[in-house]
Design an enzyme around this catalytic site. Sequence first.
Site, PDB file in Angstrom:
ATOM      1  N   HIS A 110       1.094  -1.076   0.361  1.00 36.19           N
ATOM      2  CA  HIS A 110       0.116   0.090  -0.168  1.00 36.19           C
ATOM      3  C   HIS A 110       0.674   1.480  -0.036  1.00 36.19           C
ATOM      4  O   HIS A 110       0.820   2.653  -0.839  1.00 36.19           O
ATOM      5  CB  HIS A 110      -1.243   0.205   1.259  1.00 36.19           C
ATOM      6  N   GLU A 111       1.896   1.615   0.833  1.00 36.30           N
ATOM      7  CA  GLU A 111       2.735   2.598   1.148  1.00 36.30           C
ATOM      8  C   GLU A 111       3.776   2.486  -0.139  1.00 36.30           C
ATOM      9  O   GLU A 111       3.501   3.078  -0.615  1.00 36.30           O
ATOM     10  CB  GLU A 111       3.615   2.446   2.104  1.00 36.30           C
ATOM     11  N   HIS A 152       0.475   4.500  -2.628  1.00 33.79           N
ATOM     12  CA  HIS A 152       1.408   5.397  -2.653  1.00 33.79           C
ATOM     13  C   HIS A 152       2.077   6.657  -3.788  1.00 33.79           C
ATOM     14  O   HIS A 152       2.151   7.222  -4.357  1.00 33.79           O
ATOM     15  CB  HIS A 152       1.459   6.315  -1.355  1.00 33.79           C
ATOM     16  N   GLU A 177      -6.110   6.678  -0.904  1.00 30.05           N
ATOM     17  CA  GLU A 177      -6.541   5.396  -0.280  1.00 30.05           C
ATOM     18  C   GLU A 177      -6.617   4.422  -0.961  1.00 30.05           C
ATOM     19  O   GLU A 177      -6.110   2.961  -0.337  1.00 30.05           O
ATOM     20  CB  GLU A 177      -6.931   5.957   1.370  1.00 30.05           C
TER      21      GLU A 177
HETATM   22 ZN   LIG Z   1      -2.475   4.902   2.527  1.00 28.98          ZN
END
Ligand SMILES: [Zn+2]
Length: 606
Positions: free
Chosen positions: A331-332, A336, A384
């Site tokens: 995710h990070e 992103h 997100e």
């Molecule tokens: Zn996030």
Amino acid sequence: MVDSQYVLPNDIGIAPLDCEEAFRLLSVEERLYAHYLSRACWYGGLVVLLQTSPESPAIYVLLSRLFRAQDPARLGKLAQELGLSDEEYKVLNGQQLSSWEKLKQLVWGSQAFAEHPDEMEALWGSCGELMFSLKPRQKQLGLGDKVSPPTPTSSMAVDFLQGTGPFHLSDSMFRIIPKRIDNQTENIIMPLYKVMLRVHLDYCVQFWSPHLKKEIVKIEKVQRRPSPLTLGWLLGGRHGVWEPRDALPLGVRGLIRGLSRGSQFPHPTVSSLLADDDVRQTDGFKNVSLGNVLSVAYSTQKEKLTFLAEEDKDLYIKWKSPSFEVQVGLHELLGHGSGKLFVQVSSEEGAAWEKLQGKLVRSWYRGSETWDSKFSSVASSYEECRAECVGLYLCLNKEVLSIFDLHNADADDVIYINWLNMVRAGLLALEFYTPETHSWRQAHMQARYVILRVLLEAGGGLVSLKHTTGADGKPDALITLDHSKIISVGKPALEHFLCKLQVLKSTADVTGGRSLYEGYCAVTDDEPERFLTLRQTVLLRKEARKMFVQANTRLEGGDVALVQYEGSAAGLVRSFCERFPEDSEQLERHLLELANTDAHFWGSQD
Ligand SMILES: [Zn+2]
């Protein structure tokens, strides 16, 4: 019967946030650095009280005085003498507030009251009734919709910056920082808004002076820049990036570059991620995962594992932690961290034209436009969601899983649990939806709900969501995920959705992006899922969030000692009481004065 949404259960989990080992591994210099930095954070964090509710500062001071005069054990004895049951006394240890009269009795009987009766009575006057109130306006935190700060204008900003405006410093916090930025004004507001955020932080620093300034000066004395890896939670961006979530203006979560000391100095983050497209686009980014927070927050007991089939629960408990590591990492870093935007770098119209999916790119980011300024209110949750989708998608890749040392059957289990957890999170997310205002209160949870909808829409028996009746006779729900359909049904559906999200983001297509995202965010009672009814079930069965007992640090000779507390209500109280050993009385006075100055902003509390 009091709505369970506003009452914390007495058996709420309280756990120590362990950092002993990490702290031990720091050099003396780094320990000093961490000490002063955390001192500054604790002081700065008190600002939150002033933004939460009009009575919050008084509640804090009231409890602080009660417990500084008598520790939890002695106050407990007093409670017993006054005829309060154990359950009723637990009320005071930061938990369920069920009885106004009983609490009042205890305050009046306390040592703090015996020493300063007038002050304690006044404190009670400012918060005693309000803290129990469940009137519509008073049961919600933050400013209500009725109180909307006027739209900031550039002349207001200039006045403010030059210190000539009609603002009291404290006024500016409410007046200048817009609570919400709408589409029409975003282009004018965003640059101004960023300036204001900057001003606000400088203001926070001044605001707590001398408390905060003292600590900042001390940090500067500890010159050496510590290794971010060693400290684990320091973050340095292009100019140093600070995300002091706990000291930002109301409703704002943001990032400030080059806060005060420019490039020689890293700034801390209290959250686990950095999400500024501007920095990301040109410089890359860093982020951290707070392992000690995660290990406490996600240690779920089997009986509290709601909405899962019995046969899934053991597997869930076994693989929750590794699957979380995988999902957060992807995710990070790749969520992103991926996805360039089309940005016009030349003034020549058409210079940014490129082909995407075989089509000419017709829209892009121009001038000072950014992802946040274009997509405004939907930007954070949308982003997100994109990152969560990337995690969910890439965890299907066995090569990726092998980086996390997960192979064969273990890798399959982690995939299954990661997907199952996302589906469950999508359901639990309903707690963060407010039907009255049709709004979501938490970007990540909103994103997970969207993903649940996408996976349900994929059909093919991938996910099922059933309304059931629990063993207690109350409404319940059951989630199932067909492991064998993840690759055949789930993967293509997710791929398709993620592609749409990314293309709309890259091309600054606000209309398309909003309509796609907001469509999935809608919560209705339509068949077959009946999400509004499920929301009631989720609220009925929700597990209260654990409370963390955090350590304090204390200077000892030239070194820093870590003071830890037991994971109990008493430990929690002690860690608060010992937090500001030198100036707690002065600090509390200051806090009450500021609360008083700000009082008129809360408007009528009816
Ligand atoms: Zn996030």
